[in-house]
Design an enzyme around this catalytic site. Structure first.
Site, PDB file in Angstrom:
ATOM      1  CB  THR A 179     116.298 -27.361  18.698  1.00 55.15           C
ATOM      2  OG1 THR A 179     115.824 -28.511  18.028  1.00 55.15           O
ATOM      3  CG2 THR A 179     117.083 -26.516  17.742  1.00 55.15           C
TER       4      THR A 179
ATOM      5  CD  GLU B 120     106.699 -35.170  14.607  1.00 55.03           C
ATOM      6  OE1 GLU B 120     107.119 -34.037  14.709  1.00 55.03           O
ATOM      7  OE2 GLU B 120     106.584 -35.757  13.528  1.00 55.03           O
TER       8      GLU B 120
ATOM      9  N   GLY C 295     112.003 -35.565  17.933  1.00 51.87           N
ATOM     10  CA  GLY C 295     111.448 -36.399  18.995  1.00 51.87           C
ATOM     11  C   GLY C 295     110.380 -37.332  18.470  1.00 51.87           C
TER      12      GLY C 295
ATOM     13  CG  ASN D 193     109.024 -26.560  18.660  1.00 50.88           C
ATOM     14  OD1 ASN D 193     109.026 -25.322  18.702  1.00 50.88           O
ATOM     15  ND2 ASN D 193     110.104 -27.284  18.830  1.00 50.88           N
TER      16      ASN D 193
ATOM     17  CB  SER E 183     108.988 -28.404  14.997  1.00 48.67           C
ATOM     18  OG  SER E 183     109.231 -29.766  15.101  1.00 48.67           O
ATOM     19  CB  SER E 184     114.579 -29.777  14.385  1.00 53.27           C
ATOM     20  OG  SER E 184     114.762 -29.098  15.581  1.00 53.27           O
TER      21      SER E 184
ATOM     22  CB  SER F 165     107.915 -32.856  18.633  1.00 50.27           C
ATOM     23  OG  SER F 165     107.976 -31.690  17.894  1.00 50.27           O
ATOM     24  N   GLY F 166     109.132 -30.510  20.806  1.00 49.54           N
ATOM     25  CA  GLY F 166     108.762 -29.347  21.607  1.00 49.54           C
ATOM     26  C   GLY F 166     109.275 -29.425  23.032  1.00 49.54           C
TER      27      GLY F 166
HETATM   28  N1  LIG Z   1     115.597 -23.575  28.005  1.00 50.73           N
HETATM   29  C1  LIG Z   1     114.584 -22.922  27.437  1.00 50.73           C
HETATM   30  N2  LIG Z   1     114.284 -21.672  27.835  1.00 50.73           N
HETATM   31  C2  LIG Z   1     113.245 -21.016  27.278  1.00 50.73           C
HETATM   32  N3  LIG Z   1     112.439 -21.525  26.320  1.00 50.73           N
HETATM   33  C3  LIG Z   1     112.689 -22.765  25.872  1.00 50.73           C
HETATM   34  C4  LIG Z   1     113.778 -23.537  26.403  1.00 50.73           C
HETATM   35  N4  LIG Z   1     113.773 -24.714  25.782  1.00 50.73           N
HETATM   36  C5  LIG Z   1     112.754 -24.684  24.898  1.00 50.73           C
HETATM   37  N5  LIG Z   1     112.100 -23.522  24.947  1.00 50.73           N
HETATM   38  C6  LIG Z   1     110.911 -23.110  24.158  1.00 50.73           C
HETATM   39  O1  LIG Z   1     110.304 -24.257  23.609  1.00 50.73           O
HETATM   40  C7  LIG Z   1     110.280 -24.197  22.190  1.00 50.73           C
HETATM   41  C8  LIG Z   1     110.551 -25.564  21.636  1.00 50.73           C
HETATM   42  O2  LIG Z   1     111.878 -25.967  21.911  1.00 50.73           O
HETATM   43  P1  LIG Z   1     112.764 -26.791  20.886  1.00 50.73           P
HETATM   44  O3  LIG Z   1     114.123 -26.844  21.457  1.00 50.73           O
HETATM   45  O4  LIG Z   1     112.625 -26.256  19.517  1.00 50.73           O
HETATM   46  O5  LIG Z   1     112.037 -28.206  20.978  1.00 50.73           O
HETATM   47  P2  LIG Z   1     112.451 -29.565  20.285  1.00 50.73           P
HETATM   48  O6  LIG Z   1     113.728 -29.341  19.568  1.00 50.73           O
HETATM   49  O7  LIG Z   1     112.579 -30.530  21.421  1.00 50.73           O
HETATM   50  O8  LIG Z   1     111.311 -29.922  19.406  1.00 50.73           O
HETATM   51  C9  LIG Z   1     111.357 -23.188  21.817  1.00 50.73           C
HETATM   52  O9  LIG Z   1     111.062 -22.556  20.617  1.00 50.73           O
HETATM   53  C10 LIG Z   1     111.303 -22.240  22.983  1.00 50.73           C
HETATM   54  O10 LIG Z   1     110.261 -21.310  22.801  1.00 50.73           O
HETATM   55 MG   LIG Z   2     114.090 -29.422  17.604  1.00 58.73          MG
END
Ligand SMILES: Nc1ncnc2c1ncn2[C@@H]1O[C@H](COP(=O)(O)OP(=O)(O)O)[C@@H](O)[C@H]1O
Ligand SMILES: [Mg+2]
Length: 1008
Positions: free
Chosen positions: A112, A392, A390, A157, A160-161, A107-108
């Site tokens: 996404t 958790e 992810g 996050n 977070s989804s 997660s984070g």
């Molecule tokens: N490629 C990227 N560029 C900039 N910031 C990113 C990038 N990927 C993730 N982040 C930052 O990290 C945070 C968490 O990413 P997210 O994709 O929501 O995580 P996950 O889906 O794996 O839990 C996002 O809200 C963003 O702020």
């Molecule tokens: Mg996500």
């Protein structure tokens, strides 16, 4: 691929396959760290992309970048998500098969974000028609809606989804995106009623309160302040700095209209969202019998209105439960605790089912409708994007975490099956020598969870569905009995002395591939209390709670089994497609840009199996294809296989590669496939194929066969000759350069001619970019000695041209100003304090706020007034101060009082003038006039210019003699003091005191 092998990034290697010590975890980490610190967040392991969350915006997702990656061979550019996306797309287009991109990580870690970026990439780069624009917009806009309802701020996050998402993008045979489909998995319903400290409920609640307009909130019976709602404040962070709920609300509202939601849908949807908030505020109290009753009827009334259910039935449903007694249904009252439980269960159920409704609704709008418009019934291919929550580990891990982690186990297994295991098995199957690589196969954990009759889910099902009261402890006992001896399962009872302390009585612990997680067995069972909702007037609720569900007498599936089944079918979907992988890594726990937490990352590298993957890639072959496919593609490169090969494909391939000259170490022939070890071999083949395709297009058929037979050799020969030619040329150039340098000081001769020309050329080109831009810029590029004279001439020309340009730009008014300033400079420069500071202040033609009295104009006979300023005139004897005007015309100066001319001074009679640090005196034949004025530089300059007598001005220090009428003389003394003043001293001298550095209020004495 060749590009990747030769080109290394400035920092580290861009493909871990190129690491020197590919078995060292430390080397792996070092490479990742080096690149991360240079904002190079992507690195390959062969075709797998490792991505480290930068936690900051990087400039690598622009449309220009997208165009750069479009249609380019996978390994030719630095690693990027776009390369993965583009590769899947191109293979899909050329081979007409289905693909999926699996994005995993905790997660984070950025899953996404990655899936959104891939979607954007397709939206921008895929060909599309006007008709398909709407599909594209809907694909893009489905995201903010799903995120609003399915994402929340967690500790890990801010976005977070809280559901798993698998999205198919459908393409037609032209590669145009024509539709989409979303599958969602297990939305985390418990969040609706409970959030841990520092976490929020789903975004939509806050968005509605923050952004919804007044009328809407009024209609929903809501107040704007989230603090008023019990379901929104448990995490104590309703407001989050990084989230702009108001803005997000606008995006969601706009998205609704694009993805085909009617006003009625929206009304019902927000009716449900609001009902959940009202539900959270319902409080129960005990009546005299210890039964729960609702404390305040306000909320329940709103819920009854918004969900369109009968008030009293709803009330009853929240405080009673139905029990079957001898085939009769009896209502039994609940106690307060159970009533709260029932309330939360309703909230979770309506939110959860509404989310599923939302996904279905979006699917309806994404469905490929092109077929209806045209007769297009051609095959569609898809690219799936899997962004699933992810792994958790929380402080308290409930049933939902259990499902999430089980899902990750399954996906890990899928990855293992599809890459590591498949790779090794394939070599084995193909009869190719292979050194086995040990890896951790997590099938054992998946079995523990999902095995029929013996797995945790089966045990849970049994417990839920058996008659009688199921309790949390009976479930735990059953687990101990059935899976107690499994190496990856521990409870307090089964644990050794040391671990026992860390496990509660109601907990069980699983040793996942990614780490240990302790789950709480409490609250795993759900309550069914929803008949009342089946009769709702709210369309969405009615769709979600079908009456038929109640009639179903079969044993219903438990949530766990539903989840297991949906996972199984997902895995099936994925297994039928070509995979691409993105492995996301979270660099630190604080969402901090630039921070690379070694410990945390090492752990992820380990459980993501990246080292094993690297080892397999290193040991293996870069490319493999079935003989038939390979032959089909490249048969034109060999006369024996072109245009048809009638024997077995394997033999055809053998002939083909012998003809084009593959060396033994470059390939291996398996049972059904050819394996090519080095990417460069494949690229050379591909290039030759492109070349050949071109020829085939141009050359008449009878010549074709002859051409074919020599083409491969010809191609390699041509390449080699080109290379040799280039090298000889380079040697000559370098030699010439060195010779020229040695002889550069000699007079021009053949040895140094080109060198000198190069130096001249370079200097002139550099000078072109460094010529001064304005007249005040005195810089000039230092010339080499050979160009000194030229440079001097050029500098002159340049200055002259700048000056001319400057002069041309000067207006008539400015020219007059400058002329006056030149005169002022001649008179005052270096002589009078304050002059330099005055240069910037423009001279004016009048210092009066009003016009000159018309009578005065009459008295000077209509002479044109050139300058006028207020002055103070001092009497010659008593030095009394009087306010006057000084009026200058072309021929005379006038001292004016109101409408009277007190004195006229003809310029012709002017004899001379003198001045001091702060005053001036002018001498005329009939005595001197002593005046004080504010703008002394301006007044004196104007005076001198009009009288044409600037050489008569003298600036003097200390004191000044002046004449008082009939031959008598007076003295004016200039001193410095605190306050500016002019007075007659005891010795009869006119004393002028000026403060330090006062440049504004000057005293000036003119003598005539
Ligand atoms: N490629 C990227 N560029 C900039 N910031 C990113 C990038 N990927 C993730 N982040 C930052 O990290 C945070 C968490 O990413 P997210 O994709 O929501 O995580 P996950 O889906 O794996 O839990 C996002 O809200 C963003 O702020
Ligand atoms: Mg996500």
């Amino acid at each position: 691929m060749e590009g990747a092998l030769i080109a290394r990034d400035r920092v580290g290697v861009q493909d871990f396959v190129l690491l020197d010590s590919h078995t060292s975890e430390t080397a792996f980490l070092n490479n990742l760290r080096k690149r991360y610190q240079e904002n190079l967040i992507y690195t390959y392991i062969g075709t797998l992309l490792v991505s480290v969350n930068p936690y900051k915006e990087l400039d690598i997702y622009t449309v220009t970048q997208m165009q750069l990656y479009r249609g380019v061979n996978f390994f030719e550019l630095p690693p990027h998500l776009y390369a993965i996306a583009d590769n899947a797309y191109r293979v899909m287009c050329s081979e007409y098969n289905n693909h999926f991109i699996l994005i995993s990580g905790e997660s984070g870690a950025g899953k996404t974000e990655a899936s959104k970026k891939i979607l954007q990439y397709y939206a921008v780069t895929c060909p599309t028609t006007e008709q398909l624009q709407i599909v594209r917009d809907r694909l893009l806009l489905s995201n903010p809606v799903l995120e609003a309802f399915g994402n929340a701020k967690t500790l890990r996050n801010d976005n977070s989804s809280r559901f798993g998402k698998y999205m198919d993008i459908q393409f037609d045979f032209k590669g145009e995106p024509v539709g989409g489909h979303i599958l969602s998995y297990l939305i985390e319903k418990s969040r609706v009623v409970h959030q841990n400290h520092g976490e929020r409920n789903f975004h939509i609640f806050y968005q509605l309160l923050e952004g919804g307009d007044k009328d809407l909130l009024c209609w929903l019976g809501l107040e704007r302040n989230p603090q008023k709602y019990a379901y929104l404040i448990q995490g104590r962070c309703a407001k989050v700095f990084s989230i702009n709920d108001k803005n997000d609300w606008k995006i969601v509202r706009k998205a609704f209209s694009i993805i085909d939601f009617s006003e009625k849908d929206i009304e019902h949807l927000f009716g449900i969202v609001a009902s959940v908030l009202h539900l959270g505020n319902i409080q129960f109290e005990e009546d005299s019998n210890g039964h729960a009753i609702i404390r305040d009827g306000t909320q329940i009334k709103w819920i009854s209105k918004l969900l369109g259910v009968h008030l009293s039935i709803l009330q009853e449903a929240l405080t009673h439960r139905k029990i079957e007694a001898r085939s009769e249904e009896v209502l039994s009252p609940l106690n307060v605790d159970l009533a709260f439980y029932a309330r939360d269960a309703v909230a979770k159920a309506i939110y959860g089912r509404t989310f599923t409704w939302l996904v279905n609704k979006i699917n309806g709008s994404l469905a490929n409708k092109v077929g209806f418009f045209s007769s297009d019934s051609t095959r569609k291919t898809v690219i799936g994007l899997l962004d699933i929550y992810g792994f958790e580990v929380l402080d308290t891990n409930s049933f939902e975490q259990f499902c999430i982690n089980y899902c990750n186990e399954k996906l890990q297994q899928l990855l293992i099956e599809m890459t590591l295991k498949a790779e090794q098995e394939e070599y084995e199957l193909e009869g190719i020598e292979w050194e086995p690589i040990p890896y951790f196969n997590n099938k054992i954990i998946c079995d523990l969870v999902e095995q029929k009759h013996k797995g945790i889910i089966s045990i849970l099902d049994e417990e839920c569905l058996r008659p009688g009261e199921a309790t949390d402890l009976s479930f735990l006992e059953k687990l101990e009995e059935k899976v107690g001896d499994h190496a990856h399962f521990v409870t307090r009872k089964l644990a050794d002395q040391k671990t026992r302390k860390s496990i509660d009585w109601v907990d069980f612990r699983l040793l996942h591939y990614a780490g240990e997680v302790t789950y709480c067995a409490v609250g795993s069972f759900s309550l069914t209390l929803f008949q009342v909702l089946c009769n709702s007037k709210n369309g969405i609720i009615r769709d979600c709670f079908l009456l038929s569900e109640l009639d179903n007498r079969r044993r219903p599936e438990t949530v766990a089994t539903q989840f297991k089944n949906s996972l199984m079918s997902l895995i099936e979907i994925l297994m039928s497609k070509e995979p691409s992988y993105v492995r996301c890594i979270k660099p630190n726990e604080n969402k901090e840009p630039g921070k690379f937490d070694d410990y945390l990352i090492r752990h992820q590298v380990k459980y993501l199996g990246l080292m094993e993957h690297l080892r397999v890639r290193r040991a293996g072959f870069a490319y493999r294809r079935k003989y038939e496919l390979f032959l089909q593609r490249y048969k034109s490169l060999c006369p024996a296989t072109w245009p048809h090969w009638h024997g077995p494909a394997a033999e055809g391939v053998e002939r083909l590669i012998k003809h084009i000259g593959y060396k033994p170490e470059e390939y291996k022939l398996g049972r059904t496939k050819i394996f090519i070890r080095f990417p460069k071999t494949l690229f050379a083949t591909e290039d030759a194929f492109e070349f050949r395709k071109h020829l085939l297009g141009m050359v008449p058929v009878p010549f074709m066969y002859r051409l074919i037979s020599g083409a491969w050799a010809c191609w390699r020969g041509a390449l080699a000759r080109k290379e040799a030619k280039k090298r000889t040329w380079a040697v000559q150039i370098i030699r010439k350069f060195i010779n020229g340098f040695i002889n550069r000081k000699k007079p021009l001769c053949p040895e140094n001619m080109e060198f000198v020309q190069l130096v001249q050329y370079n200097y002139l080109m550099k000078l072109r970019d460094h010529v001064p831009k304005n007249v005040l810029d005195k810089s000039w590029l230092q010339p080499p000695s050979i160009l000194e004279e030229t440079s001097e001439l050029l500098q002159k020309i340049c200055i002259r041209s700048l000056v001319r340009k400057y002069c041309r730009g000067v207006t008539a008014e400015r020219k007059v100003q400058l002329q006056q300033k030149v005169v002022a400079s001649a008179i005052f420069r270096g002589k009078k304090e304050g002059y330099l500071q005055s240069i910037n202040q423009p001279f004016m033609d009048t210092r009066l706020k009003n016009d000159v009295n018309p009578k005065v104009l009459q008295l000077i006979h209509g002479e044109k007034i050139k300058y006028v300023t207020p002055v103070i005139k001092y009497d010659r004897n008593g030095f009394k101060a009087r306010d006057r005007l000084l009026v200058l015309t072309q021929s005379s100066a006038y001292v004016v009082e109101m409408a009277k001319i007190k004195q006229k001074i003809d310029y012709a009679t002017l004899k001379g003038n003198g001045g001091s640090q702060c005053g001036t005196s002018l001498s005329a034949s009939d005595g001197d006039v002593i005046l004080q004025c504010e703008h002394i530089f301006e007044t004196v300059t104007k005076f001198c210019m009009l009288a044409n007598k600037q050489n008569l001005v003298k600036v003097v220090q200390g004191s000044l003699q002046f004449r008082i009428g009939s031959g008598k003389e007076g003295t004016m003394v200039f001193t410095v003091g605190q306050e500016p003043q002019v007075f007659k001293a005891k010795n009869g001298q006119l004393t002028v005191v000026r403060p330090h550095l006062n440049t504004g209020n000057m005293t000036c004495a003119f003598s005539f």
